[in-house]
Scaffold this active site. Structure first.
Site, mmCIF file in Angstrom:
data_model
loop_
_atom_site.group_PDB
_atom_site.id
_atom_site.type_symbol
_atom_site.label_atom_id
_atom_site.label_comp_id
_atom_site.label_asym_id
_atom_site.label_seq_id
_atom_site.Cartn_x
_atom_site.Cartn_y
_atom_site.Cartn_z
ATOM 1 N N ASP A 29 0.785 -1.189 0.200
ATOM 2 C CA ASP A 29 -0.107 0.145 0.101
ATOM 3 C C ASP A 29 0.763 1.331 0.237
ATOM 4 O O ASP A 29 0.519 2.244 -0.689
ATOM 5 C CB ASP A 29 -0.993 0.036 1.220
ATOM 6 C CG ASP A 29 -0.497 -0.046 2.703
ATOM 7 O OD1 ASP A 29 0.662 -0.221 2.837
ATOM 8 O OD2 ASP A 29 -1.299 0.021 3.533
ATOM 9 N N SER A 116 -6.036 -2.970 15.071
ATOM 10 C CA SER A 116 -6.848 -2.132 16.405
ATOM 11 C C SER A 116 -6.865 -0.800 16.276
ATOM 12 O O SER A 116 -7.764 0.112 16.587
ATOM 13 C CB SER A 116 -6.301 -2.700 17.608
ATOM 14 O OG SER A 116 -5.076 -2.472 17.650
ATOM 15 N N SER A 117 -5.459 -0.065 15.793
ATOM 16 C CA SER A 117 -5.398 1.490 15.779
ATOM 17 C C SER A 117 -6.272 1.981 14.762
ATOM 18 O O SER A 117 -7.103 2.927 15.039
ATOM 19 C CB SER A 117 -4.145 1.939 15.654
ATOM 20 O OG SER A 117 -3.437 1.058 14.717
ATOM 21 N N GLU A 149 -2.373 8.292 12.321
ATOM 22 C CA GLU A 149 -1.613 7.009 12.751
ATOM 23 C C GLU A 149 -0.115 7.658 12.295
ATOM 24 O O GLU A 149 0.765 7.398 12.921
ATOM 25 C CB GLU A 149 -1.747 5.978 11.675
ATOM 26 C CG GLU A 149 -0.982 4.777 11.915
ATOM 27 C CD GLU A 149 -1.786 3.833 12.996
ATOM 28 O OE1 GLU A 149 -3.041 3.908 12.956
ATOM 29 O OE2 GLU A 149 -0.955 3.150 13.639
ATOM 30 N N ASP A 161 -5.360 -0.176 6.178
ATOM 31 C CA ASP A 161 -6.003 -0.366 7.304
ATOM 32 C C ASP A 161 -7.279 0.383 7.604
ATOM 33 O O ASP A 161 -8.303 0.126 7.957
ATOM 34 C CB ASP A 161 -5.156 -0.205 8.306
ATOM 35 C CG ASP A 161 -3.791 -1.164 8.179
ATOM 36 O OD1 ASP A 161 -3.779 -2.164 7.517
ATOM 37 O OD2 ASP A 161 -2.924 -1.123 9.256
ATOM 38 N N TYR A 210 9.192 -1.421 10.134
ATOM 39 C CA TYR A 210 8.398 -1.073 9.190
ATOM 40 C C TYR A 210 8.893 0.022 8.425
ATOM 41 O O TYR A 210 8.811 0.200 7.096
ATOM 42 C CB TYR A 210 6.824 -0.934 9.710
ATOM 43 C CG TYR A 210 5.761 -0.591 8.888
ATOM 44 C CD1 TYR A 210 5.205 -1.574 8.224
ATOM 45 C CD2 TYR A 210 5.609 0.998 8.525
ATOM 46 C CE1 TYR A 210 3.897 -1.272 7.342
ATOM 47 C CE2 TYR A 210 4.618 0.955 7.629
ATOM 48 C CZ TYR A 210 3.826 0.097 7.060
ATOM 49 O OH TYR A 210 2.638 0.583 6.302
HETATM 50 C C1 GLA Z 1 0.406 -2.333 8.431
HETATM 51 C C2 GLA Z 1 0.370 -0.806 7.876
HETATM 52 C C3 GLA Z 1 -0.455 -0.963 6.606
HETATM 53 C C4 GLA Z 1 0.281 -1.883 5.636
HETATM 54 C C5 GLA Z 1 0.379 -3.368 6.315
HETATM 55 C C6 GLA Z 1 1.494 -4.191 5.428
HETATM 56 O O1 GLA Z 1 -0.652 -3.058 8.878
HETATM 57 O O2 GLA Z 1 -0.653 -0.263 8.585
HETATM 58 O O3 GLA Z 1 -0.604 0.365 5.840
HETATM 59 O O4 GLA Z 1 1.369 -1.350 5.087
HETATM 60 O O5 GLA Z 1 1.054 -3.004 7.525
HETATM 61 O O6 GLA Z 1 0.796 -4.580 4.261
#
Ligand code: GLA
Length: 355
Positions: A29, A116-117, A149, A161, A210
């Site tokens: 994403d 959850s967030s 976020e 998400d 991440y």
């Molecule tokens: C987390 C992030 C999303 C996406 C996923 C991995 O959930 O919040 O935006 O990048 O990781 O696909």
């Protein structure tokens, strides 16, 4: 304790929003790519009312914790930061938000990669929209939630998400093009249902790892002279990249192609194979799996009745998702969990939910 016990009167508005599980399209994403999430039955609920003392008050029933905001220049920590972020961003959009009392209770597991967030952000924004009649649609809610976020929780996340929590339901898959924000609602694969098992290993590196992966992808796109990795469709174009960027980019490009294959229409069998391939790619090229998830996913993949399985969400711990034969989810889950726990772990079935 409920809203009335905490704030002394009944709420004026309430809203819910679900967690999500992503079936395919992981770490695509923030590369402008494609994703296939669905909502899970577990939701987060907020109840709101006006506060009379000029301060915001937030209460989490799960944590039994109350946070009062006396200074809007100081971002609180924990659950309150997401709510605070949503309010701040709405004000930045030009809306006047009065002081509120907000009560939150959630069934969405925390730290399992089930958003959850996002559920908290979307529920908060829906609740404020309903109480104050704000003219914001569901896509705008997702966009504001994503900004909350990024700016208030410090995760440079994409928009999957929040879009899933705001637009998806449990009966369909939501295809989302994260560049255009175009969506398409797809049926769940025929003869299959979704099984989510938590590995019991918390996502320790979820923040730092991440953000590092995201930076690597942006660097790869810059070296390839494209706006985002979404603009590459053929892996042979990645040859010129140094390692590990080549492997990171290969995951993203192949993962986008897997989602696009599903969009063309595939059998349930093939959907499962694509999930298995996604896990291998996340483990070997993207390096966001951990031994516990590899064990759990391996056990699922070798169990009869399982079409495919993979880690879901950001990785570094958290949950697995599997596509399994209809009505067999619970029996499969129990058999797999027994073997998984015998290997020294403590897993938990999250979907189908017990309630
Ligand atoms: C987390 C992030 C999303 C996406 C996923 C991995 O959930 O919040 O935006 O990048 O990781 O696909």
């Amino acid at each position: 304790m409920d809203f009335k016990q905490i704030f002394g009167r009944a709420p004026e508005a309430e809203a819910i929003a679900p967690g999500r599980v992503n079936l395919l399209g992981e770490h695509t994403d923030y590369n402008d790519g494609f994703v296939l999430p669905t909502a899970i039955p577990q939701c987060t609920k907020v109840q709101l009312g006006l506060s009379t003392d000029g301060q915001h008050h937030f209460y989490s029933k799960n944590l039994d914790e109350r946070v009062s905001i006396s200074d809007m220049l100081l971002t609180p920590s924990g659950f309150a930061s997401y709510i605070f972020g949503c309010i701040q961003l709405l004000e930045r959009e030009g809306y006047t938000i009065p002081s509120i009392n907000l009560h939150v209770s959630s069934e969405v597991p925390i730290g399992s990669g089930l958003s959850s967030s996002a559920a908290l952000e979307v529920a908060t924004l829906r609740g404020l929209r309903s109480m104050l009649n704000l003219p914001i649609d569901d896509v705008r809610i997702a966009q504001i939630a994503q900004q909350a976020e990024i700016h208030y929780a410090g995760v440079q996340c994409g928009i999957m998400d929040q879009m899933a929590s705001s637009l998806a339901d449990t009966k369909h898959i939501l295809f989302l093009d994260t560049r255009s924000l175009q969506t398409r609602v797809l049926p769940l694969p025929t003869g299959a249902e979704i099984l989510v098992i938590d590995s019991g290993v918390p996502r320790t590196l979820a923040g730092s790892g991440y953000n590092q992966r995201r930076a690597e992808c942006e660097e790869a796109a810059r070296l390839l002279r494209v706006k985002a990795l979404r603009d590459i469709t053929d892996v042979s174009a990645l040859e010129e990249l140094p390692l590990p960027l080549r492997r990171r980019a290969r995951h993203v490009v192949t993962e986008d192609n897997r989602v696009l294959e599903v969009l063309q229409g595939v059998s349930t069998q093939r959907f499962g194979e694509l999930m298995n391939a996604s896990h291998a790619s996340l483990r070997d090229d993207y390096e966001v799996s951990v031994p516990a998830l590899d064990t759990l996913v391996g056990l699922l993949q070798e169990t009869p009745g399982v079409f495919g399985a993979r880690l879901t969400g950001a990785g570094f711990g958290g949950a697995s998702v599997a596509l399994v034969a209809s009505a067999e989810a619970r029996a499969i889950a129990e058999a797999v969990l027994e073997r998984y726990n015998r290997a020294g772990y403590l897993g938990q079935i999250l979907v189908p939910s017990v309630s």
